[in-house]
Design an enzyme around this catalytic site. Structure first.
Site, PDB file in Angstrom:
ATOM      1  N   GLU A  45     -18.333   0.509 -22.970  1.00 35.15           N
ATOM      2  CA  GLU A  45     -18.283  -0.464 -21.881  1.00 35.15           C
ATOM      3  C   GLU A  45     -17.735  -1.766 -22.436  1.00 35.15           C
ATOM      4  OE1 GLU A  45     -21.648   1.192 -21.708  1.00 35.15           O
ATOM      5  OE2 GLU A  45     -20.635   2.553 -20.339  1.00 35.15           O
ATOM      6  N   ASP A  56     -28.077 -11.042 -17.493  1.00 33.51           N
ATOM      7  CA  ASP A  56     -28.091 -10.894 -18.939  1.00 33.51           C
ATOM      8  C   ASP A  56     -29.050 -11.839 -19.631  1.00 33.51           C
ATOM      9  OD1 ASP A  56     -26.136  -8.820 -19.660  1.00 33.51           O
ATOM     10  OD2 ASP A  56     -24.770 -10.079 -18.492  1.00 33.51           O
ATOM     11  N   TYR A 171     -26.006   4.531 -13.541  1.00 38.31           N
ATOM     12  CA  TYR A 171     -26.483   3.661 -14.608  1.00 38.31           C
ATOM     13  C   TYR A 171     -27.942   3.362 -14.324  1.00 38.31           C
ATOM     14  CZ  TYR A 171     -26.185  -0.173 -18.060  1.00 38.31           C
ATOM     15  OH  TYR A 171     -26.343  -0.989 -19.145  1.00 38.31           O
TER      16      TYR A 171
END
Ligand SMILES: Cc1ncc(COP(=O)(O)O)c(C=O)c1O
Lengths: 253, 392
Positions: A45, A56, A171
């Site tokens: 990725e 994040d 995912y």
């Protein structure tokens, strides 16, 4: 069949690595991908850095900030990836926030991916409904896969919808957290991994967030097809650079 | 026409561009907010708190000397007289009641000027709920009195140290907290920004401002609509509240005042409508200051509450559709206008509000025009900025 689907049919658990393009130095993007493939990583990725990465934790935030300071842009990334398919055969996925893609133009972005040989996109803040209404046709036209996220809080009904729309894998975010969690996996994760495995989804599942060593990789891949390591890889490369990749990959499996 | 549609959009702006981790929370809110707000018991509690705790209705005050100076009829809607000193508390009262009904026991918020942080800490104290406020490290310095107030009210103030260390970054941190705490936490967003349904919910809680203006103007002028409503726009909540009941009345001019910082073209500005392009910030598609590459630009304003690179999607739509007139005011012009209101009317305004007051220097109105300015907050929190600026 595209490269992602072919890879998913291999009879093994997949190790996928996330890294931030243009980090630690602007010129590291292609060399990191080569080193990953050469050391047996199954999929990559490529993180397109964003100024405000909401999902994040500190490690990926810092790498994104540094990559932008290094001069990374969407155009620059595509330039660096030009010709990458002469050397690289594993699936390559771009992961990033939606705004830079929107500004580049979704159609232009997908077209460029097709030209270069980028197999799919993960855009965590592009919602399913928007994708279906405005962008699905564009992704399909250019043969670019879309990979949606699910979390332990995602309802079964929604998981079915996200599975139906995803065209590579699902995912699976391992826990309710931003990237870089150090908490390890407990009963909540085991239950969640089992629950999803039992749903027999159309797409194979790859687990990400909080995978940082052999133990978490093994736990994650007991039921799922593979696992993605992000923050732990970025920490390693911050300290050791590209030379640290062979040892890092060996330490995982 | 200017309100949100069933998909969460104002024209082409709005939506909910959120990672899947936030989907259950935002969806829960989306499915419930209108139902809960319509409950009689909710309305009763909300109205009673606005009256007895916040001190509503706030006066609509005819500013005689200010009007004489600018040769037009200027009314000030005195949100500065709300408990805690700004309009922000209208929204936090509404959202804390919402959070309770959704069964949440932990509250998070972002804050720029600290007014929303104080208003959130206040209602959390009132309801006995845990409160965590994210605030940019730079804002913690320039709004020190509000940081102290939040602490006295029992809130934990967490500095945001990424990016420009201001409101945008505090919002990023609050969103990350919400991702990490998906079940017990409600995020009280402080403006008409963020993913749908926040812009609409916050606008509804703030709409009490224009509801009162209508009644009060009727009493004073025998008409319920002014010729113009003026408000400063950071994210745009005080403005949304002041415009709300006039949005569909074409006889009412809507004037939005943004922070030009050191000048729109100086590279240090927060004038989003002038400098922004459609993009995505904090879960909403709206006008956004950004690079050609889609990276969000660091804004600048002397006023922490306007120091934000986006605007709420309602305002993006008011701008794009031409319904709103957008004016930007520099740091310097705002500071002068703030000082002038002190001298002419004996009111020390928040620096955010001072931006709205400054437009009369350049934007002229007919002498018989009725102009309502939303006086969004008082200037106590800004004393150190005023002191430094004017060497007081
Ligand atoms: C007094 C005052 N006015 C205006 C604002 C700007 O916010 P909004 O545009 O949401 O009203 C703030 C924000 O902190 C404020 O404290």
């Amino acid at each position: 069949m595209n490269r992602i689907q072919e890879k998913l049919q291999e009879n093994k658990k997949l190790l996928s690595i996330y890294f931030t393009a243009g980090y630690p130095t602007i010129e590291d993007t292609a060399p990191i991908i080569e080193a990953l493939e050469n050391n047996g990583v199954d999929m990559v990725e490529i993180g397109l850095p964003f100024s405000d990465p909401l999902a994040d934790g500190p490690t990926i935030q810092a790498s994104s900030t540094q990559a932008l300071k290094n001069g990374m842009t969407t155009h620059k990334l595509f330039e660096q990836l030009e010709g990458i398919r002469e050397k690289i055969s594993i699936p390559l996925i771009i992961m990033g926030y939606f705004n830079p893609v929107l500004q580049y133009g979704v159609e232009n972005f997908c077209k460029k991916c097709q030209e270069i040989g980028i197999d799919g996109l993960i855009l965590p803040d592009l919602p399913l409904a928007e994708y279906q209404e405005h962008y699905q046709a564009i992704f399909e036209k250019h043969g670019v896969a879309i990979i949606f996220l699910i979390t332990p809080q995602t309802s079964d009904a929604r998981i079915r919808e996200l599975d139906a729309a995803s065209t590579g894998f699902i995912y699976m975010v391992s826990r309710a957290s931003v990237t870089g969690s150090q908490k390890g996996f407990g009963e909540e994760q085991t239950n969640y991994f089992n629950r999803i495995a039992a749903m027999e989804l159309k797409n194979p599942q790859i687990i990400g967030f909080g995978i940082n060593n052999k133990e978490t990789f093994q736990t994650a891949t007991r039921r799922a097809k593979g696992a993605i390591i992000g923050s732990a890889f970025i920490k390693m490369i911050t300290e050791q650079g590209i030379a640290g990749i062979p040892r890092f990959v060996k330490s995982i499996r | 026409m200017y309100n949100v549609n069933e998909k969460g959009y104002y024209g082409k702006f709005g939506g909910a561009y959120i990672p899947e981790m936030l989907y259950p929370n935002v969806e829960e809110l989306r499915q419930n907010y209108l139902k809960i707000m319509a409950e009689t018991a909710f309305q009763k509690e909300f109205q009673q708190l606005l009256k007895e705790y916040v001190g509503r209705p706030t006066p609509l005050y005819f500013a005689k000397r200010f009007s004489e100076k600018y040769k037009t009829k200027i009314y000030l809607k005195r949100e500065d007289l709300c408990h805690t000193g700004a309009h922000k508390v209208n929204n936090t009262i509404g959202q804390i009641l919402m959070a309770k009904r959704l069964g949440k026991n932990r509250i998070i918020a972002e804050t720029g000027a600290g007014q929303h942080g104080v208003a959130t800490a206040t209602v959390c104290a009132l309801m006995g709920l845990e409160c965590i406020v994210y605030m940019g490290a730079i804002d913690i310095e320039r709004q020190a009195p509000n940081v102290a107030r939040m602490k006295m009210l029992g809130a934990t103030v967490v500095p945001a140290t990424s990016g420009s260390k201001t409101l945008k970054d505090a919002t990023n941190e609050a969103i990350r907290d919400w991702i990490n705490n998906p079940t017990n936490t409600h995020y009280i967003i402080g403006s008409v920004v963020g993913p749908h349904p926040y812009p609409d919910m916050v606008a509804r809680f703030q709409s009490v401002i224009s509801e009162e203006i209508k009644t009060q103007l009727q009493e004073k002028e025998n008409r319920d609509a002014p010729d113009y409503v003026v408000a400063c726009v950071g994210g745009g909540s005080n403005a949304a509240g002041a415009y709300y009941h006039y949005l569909d009345n074409p006889d009412v001019g809507i004037i939005a005042v943004e922070a030009a910082g050191k000048g729109v073209d100086s590279g240090e500005s927060a004038a989003t409508s002038a400098l922004g392009k459609p993009g995505i910030i904090h879960g909403s598609k709206t006008l956004l200051m950004q690079t050609a590459d889609g990276q969000i630009t660091e804004p600048h304003s002397i006023s922490a509450g306007l120091d934000y690179p986006g605007v709420g999607p309602m305002h993006a739509h008011l701008y794009a559709s031409g319904r709103g007139e957008f004016i930007s005011v520099t740091d310097a012009a705002a500071m002068q206008a703030g000082l002038q209101l002190c001298k002419l009317e004996g009111i020390i305004p928040a620096i955010e509000t001072s931006h709205a007051l400054a437009i009369f220097e350049t934007r002229k109105f007919k002498s018989e025009a009725i102009v309502v300015i939303n006086l969004s907050g008082r200037g106590d929190k800004d004393l150190s900025t005023y002191i430094d600026y004017f060497n007081l």
